[in-house]
Scaffold this motif. Structure first.
Motif, PDB file in Angstrom:
ATOM      1  N   THR A  46       1.045  -1.482   0.364  1.00 25.51           N
ATOM      2  CA  THR A  46      -0.028  -0.036   0.077  1.00 25.51           C
ATOM      3  C   THR A  46       0.641   1.108  -0.227  1.00 25.51           C
ATOM      4  N   GLN A  47       0.746   2.125  -0.516  1.00 27.39           N
ATOM      5  CA  GLN A  47       1.474   3.253  -0.567  1.00 27.39           C
ATOM      6  C   GLN A  47       0.910   4.214  -0.947  1.00 27.39           C
ATOM      7  N   VAL A  48       0.849   5.314  -0.078  1.00 23.69           N
ATOM      8  CA  VAL A  48       0.473   7.239  -0.717  1.00 23.69           C
ATOM      9  C   VAL A  48       0.985   8.087  -1.561  1.00 23.69           C
ATOM     10  N   GLY A  49       0.698   7.581  -2.860  1.00 25.72           N
ATOM     11  CA  GLY A  49       1.535   8.021  -3.563  1.00 25.72           C
ATOM     12  C   GLY A  49       1.215  10.327  -3.968  1.00 25.72           C
ATOM     13  N   PHE A  50       1.751  11.726  -3.662  1.00 29.40           N
ATOM     14  CA  PHE A  50       1.734  12.659  -3.923  1.00 29.40           C
ATOM     15  C   PHE A  50       2.423  13.650  -5.278  1.00 29.40           C
ATOM     16  N   SER A  51       1.913  14.119  -5.525  1.00 34.87           N
ATOM     17  CA  SER A  51       3.089  14.865  -6.584  1.00 34.87           C
ATOM     18  C   SER A  51       2.537  16.390  -6.435  1.00 34.87           C
ATOM     19  N   VAL A  52       3.576  17.087  -6.773  1.00 38.02           N
ATOM     20  CA  VAL A  52       3.148  18.867  -6.551  1.00 38.02           C
ATOM     21  C   VAL A  52       3.868  19.631  -7.841  1.00 38.02           C
ATOM     22  N   LEU A  53       3.694  20.148  -8.128  1.00 39.65           N
ATOM     23  CA  LEU A  53       4.266  21.076  -9.583  1.00 39.65           C
ATOM     24  C   LEU A  53       5.633  22.003  -9.133  1.00 39.65           C
ATOM     25  N   HIS A  54       6.699  21.782  -9.535  1.00 37.92           N
ATOM     26  CA  HIS A  54       7.901  22.010  -8.308  1.00 37.92           C
ATOM     27  C   HIS A  54       8.244  23.562  -9.500  1.00 37.92           C
ATOM     28  N   PHE A  55       8.077  24.894  -8.917  1.00 38.90           N
ATOM     29  CA  PHE A  55       9.187  26.149  -9.679  1.00 38.90           C
ATOM     30  C   PHE A  55       7.929  25.902 -11.394  1.00 38.90           C
ATOM     31  N   GLY A  56       6.832  24.957 -11.465  1.00 37.32           N
ATOM     32  CA  GLY A  56       6.957  25.576 -12.951  1.00 37.32           C
ATOM     33  C   GLY A  56       7.737  24.361 -14.056  1.00 37.32           C
ATOM     34  N   PHE A  57       8.365  23.394 -13.528  1.00 40.43           N
ATOM     35  CA  PHE A  57       8.981  22.881 -14.151  1.00 40.43           C
ATOM     36  C   PHE A  57       8.838  21.882 -13.851  1.00 40.43           C
ATOM     37  N   THR A  58       8.860  20.794 -12.601  1.00 37.80           N
ATOM     38  CA  THR A  58       8.278  19.740 -12.962  1.00 37.80           C
ATOM     39  C   THR A  58       7.295  18.894 -11.489  1.00 37.80           C
ATOM     40  N   ASN A  59       6.838  18.036 -12.284  1.00 40.09           N
ATOM     41  CA  ASN A  59       6.197  17.152 -11.570  1.00 40.09           C
ATOM     42  C   ASN A  59       6.378  16.363 -10.302  1.00 40.09           C
ATOM     43  N   TYR A  60       6.943  16.768  -9.501  1.00 41.97           N
ATOM     44  CA  TYR A  60       7.624  16.068  -8.607  1.00 41.97           C
ATOM     45  C   TYR A  60       6.798  15.394  -7.480  1.00 41.97           C
ATOM     46  N   LEU A  61       6.776  13.944  -7.848  1.00 41.90           N
ATOM     47  CA  LEU A  61       7.104  12.846  -7.256  1.00 41.90           C
ATOM     48  C   LEU A  61       8.069  13.140  -4.983  1.00 41.90           C
ATOM     49  N   GLY A  62       6.295  11.868  -4.487  1.00 44.99           N
ATOM     50  CA  GLY A  62       6.575  11.581  -3.026  1.00 44.99           C
ATOM     51  C   GLY A  62       5.347  10.462  -3.292  1.00 44.99           C
ATOM     52  N   VAL A  63       6.018   9.641  -1.602  1.00 43.27           N
ATOM     53  CA  VAL A  63       5.640   9.111  -1.695  1.00 43.27           C
ATOM     54  C   VAL A  63       5.181   8.626   0.520  1.00 43.27           C
ATOM     55  N   PHE A  64       3.874   8.375   1.170  1.00 43.40           N
ATOM     56  CA  PHE A  64       4.223   7.718   1.858  1.00 43.40           C
ATOM     57  C   PHE A  64       3.718   6.517   2.388  1.00 43.40           C
ATOM     58  N   SER A  65       4.567   6.093   2.901  1.00 39.81           N
ATOM     59  CA  SER A  65       3.701   4.171   2.982  1.00 39.81           C
ATOM     60  C   SER A  65       4.010   3.696   4.461  1.00 39.81           C
ATOM     61  N   ASN A  66       3.985   2.604   4.594  1.00 42.11           N
ATOM     62  CA  ASN A  66       3.654   1.669   6.496  1.00 42.11           C
ATOM     63  C   ASN A  66       2.200   2.262   6.533  1.00 42.11           C
ATOM     64  N   VAL A  67       1.114   1.494   5.824  1.00 41.70           N
ATOM     65  CA  VAL A  67       0.098   2.472   5.834  1.00 41.70           C
ATOM     66  C   VAL A  67      -0.880   1.373   7.103  1.00 41.70           C
ATOM     67  N   SER A  68      -2.191   1.478   8.048  1.00 40.24           N
ATOM     68  CA  SER A  68      -2.645   1.110   8.531  1.00 40.24           C
ATOM     69  C   SER A  68      -3.432   1.815   8.383  1.00 40.24           C
ATOM     70  N   GLY A  69      -4.807   0.034   8.784  1.00 41.11           N
ATOM     71  CA  GLY A  69      -6.172   0.694   8.637  1.00 41.11           C
ATOM     72  C   GLY A  69      -6.949  -0.100   8.107  1.00 41.11           C
ATOM     73  N   THR A  70      -8.178   0.199   8.544  1.00 38.93           N
ATOM     74  CA  THR A  70      -9.230  -1.209   8.175  1.00 38.93           C
ATOM     75  C   THR A  70      -9.923  -1.072   7.032  1.00 38.93           C
ATOM     76  N   LEU A  71     -10.890  -2.205   6.026  1.00 35.57           N
ATOM     77  CA  LEU A  71     -12.012  -2.243   4.926  1.00 35.57           C
ATOM     78  C   LEU A  71     -13.419  -2.676   5.289  1.00 35.57           C
ATOM     79  N   THR A  72     -14.105  -2.314   5.807  1.00 34.77           N
ATOM     80  CA  THR A  72     -14.988  -2.616   5.982  1.00 34.77           C
ATOM     81  C   THR A  72     -16.017  -3.595   4.684  1.00 34.77           C
TER      82      THR A  72
END
Length: 205
Positions: A46-72
């Motif tokens: 499970t990955q939570v990826g994100f991107s932001v436009l960096h100074f108008g030049f690039t769509n810069y990517l990052g990710v959060f991990s170690n997610v926990s939780g439940t789905l019913t």
């Protein structure tokens, strides 16, 4: 589950065999055929990826991990399904170690003061055979705002390696970080943050 490097060739061969024989893999791709029940987040995939436009030049990517939780999951009455997840903020990763530390600091996410982001669903609306809109409350940086995710069902079935019944989704959405008090470098680094989430869940019981 962790695998050694020595096990990777065998795993690759197993995946190759399964890919060539979907019936053997027993993965369903129609959401109505997935098993209803209570699921826990499978953090390794499970990955939570994100991107932001960096100074108008690039769509810069990052990710959060170690997610926990439940789905019913209720496939007969999808609107009754519920999702609750917790994301440790200090799991943030980019291609820059310096930036990773900055993002955890008090000018950005302030992970020491606000260690977790959470999402609690409030409604599920089906928009297609495998698609839904999930609305919920996102808490980030100590602020709670309603947000909406477009969710697509990928597949469900017994994982051939660990034998656990697993279901997977992809979700996308857009939030404004300034809504949560994270305003550093706006507008040079875009206020809008694009989210792309890979969610894997293992059935319990």
């Amino acid at each position: 589950m962790k695998y050694s490097l020595l096990s990777l060739p065998a795993a690759a061969l197993a995946f190759g065999l399964l890919a060539g024989n979907p019936a053997f893999a027993q993965v369903v791709t129609n959401a109505t055929q997935a098993q209803s029940g209570t699921y826990d987040v499978e953090p390794g995939h499970t990955q939570v990826g994100f991107s932001v436009l960096h100074f108008g030049f690039t769509n810069y990517l990052g990710v959060f991990s170690n997610v926990s939780g439940t789905l019913t999951l209720n496939t007969k009455t999808p609107s009754a399904s519920k999702l609750s997840v917790t994301i440790p903020v200090d799991s943030v990763q980019t291609t820059s170690a310096k930036l990773n530390d900055e993002l955890k600091g008090d000018q950005w996410f302030d992970a020491a003061k606000f260690p977790n982001a959470t999402f609690e669903s409030t409604s599920v609306r089906i928009t297609g055979r495998n698609d839904a809109v999930v609305t919920g409350n996102l808490t980030l940086h100590g602020v709670t705002q309603p947000e909406t995710l477009k969710v697509h069902f990928i597949g469900a079935g017994v994982n051939a390696l660990d034998k656990k019944y697993t279901t997977g989704f992809e979700a996308t959405g857009t939030i404004k970080r300034s809504d949560f008090g994270v305003k550093m470098y706006v507008p040079y680094v875009s206020d809008e943050v694009q989210l792309r989430i890979a969610g894997a869940f293992e059935k319990q019981g």
